[in-house]
Design an enzyme around this catalytic site. Structure first.
Site, mmCIF file in Angstrom:
data_model
loop_
_atom_site.group_PDB
_atom_site.id
_atom_site.type_symbol
_atom_site.label_atom_id
_atom_site.label_comp_id
_atom_site.label_asym_id
_atom_site.label_seq_id
_atom_site.Cartn_x
_atom_site.Cartn_y
_atom_site.Cartn_z
ATOM 1 C CD GLU A 98 10.628 14.624 12.467
ATOM 2 O OE1 GLU A 98 10.585 13.873 11.483
ATOM 3 O OE2 GLU A 98 9.780 14.597 13.379
ATOM 4 C CD GLU B 66 6.589 17.741 12.728
ATOM 5 O OE1 GLU B 66 6.233 16.541 12.826
ATOM 6 O OE2 GLU B 66 7.395 18.134 11.878
HETATM 7 C C1 BG6 Z 1 7.154 14.142 11.552
HETATM 8 C C2 BG6 Z 1 7.402 14.808 10.226
HETATM 9 O O1 BG6 Z 1 8.122 13.226 11.801
HETATM 10 O O2 BG6 Z 1 5.982 13.384 11.682
HETATM 11 C C3 BG6 Z 1 6.146 15.199 9.481
HETATM 12 O O3 BG6 Z 1 8.206 15.958 10.401
HETATM 13 C C4 BG6 Z 1 5.153 14.053 9.572
HETATM 14 O O4 BG6 Z 1 6.488 15.540 8.157
HETATM 15 C C5 BG6 Z 1 4.810 13.804 11.019
HETATM 16 O O5 BG6 Z 1 4.004 14.236 8.806
HETATM 17 C C6 BG6 Z 1 3.769 12.739 11.239
HETATM 18 O O6 BG6 Z 1 4.124 11.564 10.575
HETATM 19 P P1 BG6 Z 1 3.147 10.817 9.578
HETATM 20 O O7 BG6 Z 1 3.960 9.776 8.980
HETATM 21 O O8 BG6 Z 1 2.033 10.323 10.403
HETATM 22 O O9 BG6 Z 1 2.705 11.853 8.594
#
Ligand code: BG6
Length: 490
Positions: free
Chosen positions: A194, A388
């Protein structure tokens, strides 16, 4: 036999999960590891968990204080979920689900504790060999992220992180070590997780500390740091091709798809600005140059990015092979100052009346994933990889060790259906790694209770619990999805 479902997913489609070292490993002071910017990120129980600004705010005195602290109760990323010691067991569970790929990141300060050493830390090197060898044994291919929010803290404190051009060389040295040591295990790599997030959380993405920013201010420092990351990414992309023949490098974007709140032309213009800003980061890494419109936007903010004469050529020669992205939610945009807003993935957007939100306010939008896939493929014409996606939710561990999470199954089912439609639309999608296939520490809120996993980890926000692992209902469901290559989503 007659009603056997046909999979819409191509043969060889890669199914798996995605982790980041700083959220999962723990072992923050083990094996000669140095402090990372994440090791000083505090869990703040009394701030509004939906208030991002409160989470990302850092100050120099507070960071120096945190660096001296040796207890990990309020610094959850120091403990992660003890993957550092428990990876064989966790990999066995991933293999049981049938994972073909696991996205992991390599912790820079585990290999180079301050980032400035000329030789890597042998214990750190050995740890990742053990990890990748175990993955190989289990038939799981690593997808390696080189930078996932975990630069050595020393570089932040001494040089204000990526704002300093000298960091490029140190990062290149770290990547060279990674290719030399671990190039044998995989052909799939990502440079910066990101990369666009620098603007939203400057400290964890780029080690930027407000007090150390000079006249350019924090926003100016962000754009400078981003430029250094783009140059570094292009350099290590070129180097990957030279050192690991056949390997592929991807860029990684937070896909923040935004719809206009109404069809009023002004809402459309505001939406377009958001969309172009979001896409511009991938544009630079795919096309090898800054889009003119974005340069103009930066200029209008009164910011001048310092670029060296060779940078243009470096960017041109280091373009990526595939485009990867995270996708959790979508947003809407409106020029109406009274429009109700809701948090998303480290952003605040306008509420969309057609969508439901997660407990953290993120607007769940499977159709937006199809939209995003088509948009990205049409723009870049490169293979896409969703690295993701997932639902952060509170889960309950029942007395018999079961966890019933129909909401998570529903979330994934609906997203997979839309992926299938996008593939049918003609999009070249090569893989999917769910975020946090095992419960891990949240990046934005440092909570343990925001769980994404198919595997439950017995640990609470303050680190209490046995750390035992339990299979959730979604574990069995995802296993079936992988087994049938997405044919059976029931
Ligand atoms: C992404 C990141 O933006 O979102 C991860 O690359 C992150 O590292 C994931 O864990 C989910 O976000 P959060 O804040 O719910 O952990």
């Amino acid at each position: 036999m007659g009603n056997k479902k046909v999979t819409p997913f191509p043969q060889g489609f890669l199914w798996g999960g995605a982790l980041a070292a700083n959220q999962v490993e723990g072992g923050w002071n083990k094996g000669g590891k140095g402090l990372s910017v994440q090791d000083v990120q505090a869990y703040k129980p009394h701030v509004d968990q939906k208030n991002l600004a409160a989470h990302v705010k850092v100050s120099l005195p507070q960071l120096l204080e945190a660096a001296k602290e040796t207890d990990d109760t309020y610094f959850p990323k120091r403990r992660g979920v003890d993957f550092y010691h428990r990876y064989p067991q966790d990999l066995a569970l991933f293999a049981e689900m049938g994972f073909q790929v696991l996205r992991v990141s390599i912790s820079w300060p585990r290999l180079y504790p301050t980032g400035m050493e000329t030789q890597p830390n042998p214990e750190g090197i050995a740890f990742y060999h053990r990890l990748f060898q175990e993955m190989r044994k289990r038939g799981i291919k690593p997808l390696i992220t080189l930078a996932h929010y975990e630069m050595p803290l020393a570089l932040a404190l001494e040089w204000n992180g990526w704002t300093d051009r000298r960091v490029i060389d140190l990062f290149v040295r770290f990547c060279e070590t990674c290719y030399k040591e671990y190039g044998q295990y995989t052909d799939l790599w990502l440079s910066f997780n990101e990369i666009d997030s620098c603007i939203r959380h400057p400290f964890t993405t780029a080690g930027i500390i407000p007090e150390l920013c000079g006249e350019e201010g924090e926003l100016g420092a962000c754009y400078q740091a981003l430029h250094h990351q783009f140059v570094a990414a292009a350099m290590v992309t070129k180097m990957l091709r030279e050192m690991v023949p056949g390997a592929k490098m991807g860029c990684m974007l937070t896909k923040l798809t935004t719809y206009p709140r109404t069809c009023a032309p002004d809402d459309m213009i505001a939406t377009q600005a958001r969309e172009l800003e979001n896409l511009s980061y991938a544009d630079i890494m795919v096309f090898g140059e800054y889009p003119r419109l974005i340069l103009r936007r930066i200029e209008k903010k009164g910011i001048t990015i310092r670029m060296e004469p060779e940078d243009e050529g470096i960017l041109r020669e280091g373009t990526v092979d595939y485009v990867s992205f995270s996708y959790y939610m979508s947003m809407t945009e409106s020029v109406d100052p009274n429009a109700e807003r809701t948090p998303g993935n480290t952003v605040l957007g306008v509420k969309n009346p057609y969508l439901e939100s997660s407990e953290w306010g993120w607007q769940v939008d499977p159709v937006g994933l199809r939209y995003s896939l088509v948009e990205l493929y049409d723009r870049y014409k490169k293979p896409l990889f969703i690295v993701e996606n997932g639902l952060g939710a509170r889960d309950t561990l029942e007395a018999d060790g079961s966890i019933h999470d129909p909401y998570r199954i529903e979330y994934f089912r609906r997203h997979f259906e839309e992926m299938a439609k996008a593939i049918d639309d003609g999009v070249e999608l090569i893989g999917f790694t769910s975020w946090g296939p095992i419960d891990i520490i949240s990046a934005s809120s440092n909570q343990m209770s925001k769980r994404y996993g198919f595997i439950y980890v017995d640990q609470d926000d303050l680190g209490k619990g046995s750390l035992e692992r339990y299979r959730k209902d979604s574990f069995y469901w995802y296993k079936k999805v992988i087994e049938t290559n997405g044919a059976d989503l029931d």
